[in-house]
Design an enzyme around this catalytic site. Sequence first.
Site, short mmCIF file in Angstrom:
data_model
loop_
_atom_site.label_atom_id
_atom_site.label_comp_id
_atom_site.label_asym_id
_atom_site.label_seq_id
_atom_site.Cartn_x
_atom_site.Cartn_y
_atom_site.Cartn_z
N GLN A 1 10.66 -7.79 -4.06
CA GLN A 1 11.39 -6.74 -3.10
C GLN A 1 11.93 -5.38 -3.94
OE1 GLN A 1 11.10 -6.77 0.50
NE2 GLN A 1 9.71 -8.78 0.75
N SER A 2 11.88 -4.75 -4.35
CA SER A 2 12.01 -3.59 -5.37
C SER A 2 11.57 -2.22 -4.23
CB SER A 2 10.99 -3.81 -6.70
OG SER A 2 11.74 -2.00 -7.44
N ASN A 3 13.16 -1.67 -4.05
CA ASN A 3 12.82 -0.96 -3.78
C ASN A 3 11.91 0.65 -4.16
OD1 ASN A 3 14.87 -1.33 -0.99
ND2 ASN A 3 16.14 -1.22 -2.14
N CYS B 1 9.94 0.21 -6.35
CA CYS B 1 8.24 -0.46 -6.59
C CYS B 1 8.20 -0.02 -4.49
CB CYS B 1 7.69 -1.87 -6.44
SG CYS B 1 7.71 -2.54 -8.14
#
Length: 329
Positions: A74-76, A78
């Site tokens: 759930q990388s912001n 990325c």
Amino acid sequence: MDLARFPRRRYTPGPTPLERMPHLSGQVRRDLWIKRDDLLGLAGGGNKTRKLEFLVADALAKGADTLITVGAPQSNHCRLTLAAAVREGLKCRLILEERVAGSYAAQATGNNLLFDLMGVENIRVMPAGSDLAAAMAEEAEAVRALGRVPYAIAGGGSVPLGTLGYVACAQEILAQSLDAGVAFDRVVVASGSAGTHAGLLVGLNAASWDGAVTGINVRRPQAEQEGNVHTLCVQTAAMLRTAPPERHAVTCLDRWVGPGYSLPTPEMAAAVRTAARTEGVLLDPVYTGKAFAGLLGLIETGEIEPGERVLFVHTGGSPALHAYADQLR
């Protein structure tokens, strides 16, 4: 300290708001303010936008046509790297590390949905502890085999060049403070990949600001994270030819990490509800929710004393809220 000599793209037309939180301030008897970096440009906002302004400028200067980076499912970071690629007409490939086993789901909501909507070229999922640098090198080689030019961005954009984004933010905060006639005693910020925390420290130290910067860890133990932040401070200050902050100025509290990175805690859920219900501000479960829980915890214990004026730096992440709906209801 001249940031203008570093090439920079601009994804936000002006400074982000610096606002008082009047209702919560009244409840806790501290003067609480918030720096709204959740309102930065690119899709969904967030702190990585400031880092990408410098990193993407470097990528473009080197003729890159494909960005490659790493993060959690759930990388912001990325999400925002992909958004910057779309903005610039570039391709983007993501390597996602399952820091919690089984946490990646191709059909998940939150940031994972946005990866698909924005047209990510490729997603590669790796188990926790994988050699992510090697994985990025392999992706870069695959891009070169297609006759294209890759540019790899470290996790969180937390290298000295990316950290300049938060040196610039520190300058922005000081200018806004002067304009508003507000002097802060303390800045509180989530401390993860270290670039945001280190950049604020370098920028504020260069201006001889005499308050405290308190990092709230989201992943690592205190001693390890403080070492990471200080190392990045030293590297960034060297790039800027300025003195780094002293080691004792680096504080990274780990009391609110809970069972691990991205794993919900009751304190995080309560903090997310508090910010939403008192000020209408949306935090995220992984970073700002735990950092705000730390802020409220420090108030409760008296470590942030009555009368202190505190600035909370909101680093964004609310698009991930929907993926944690069951833990927040």
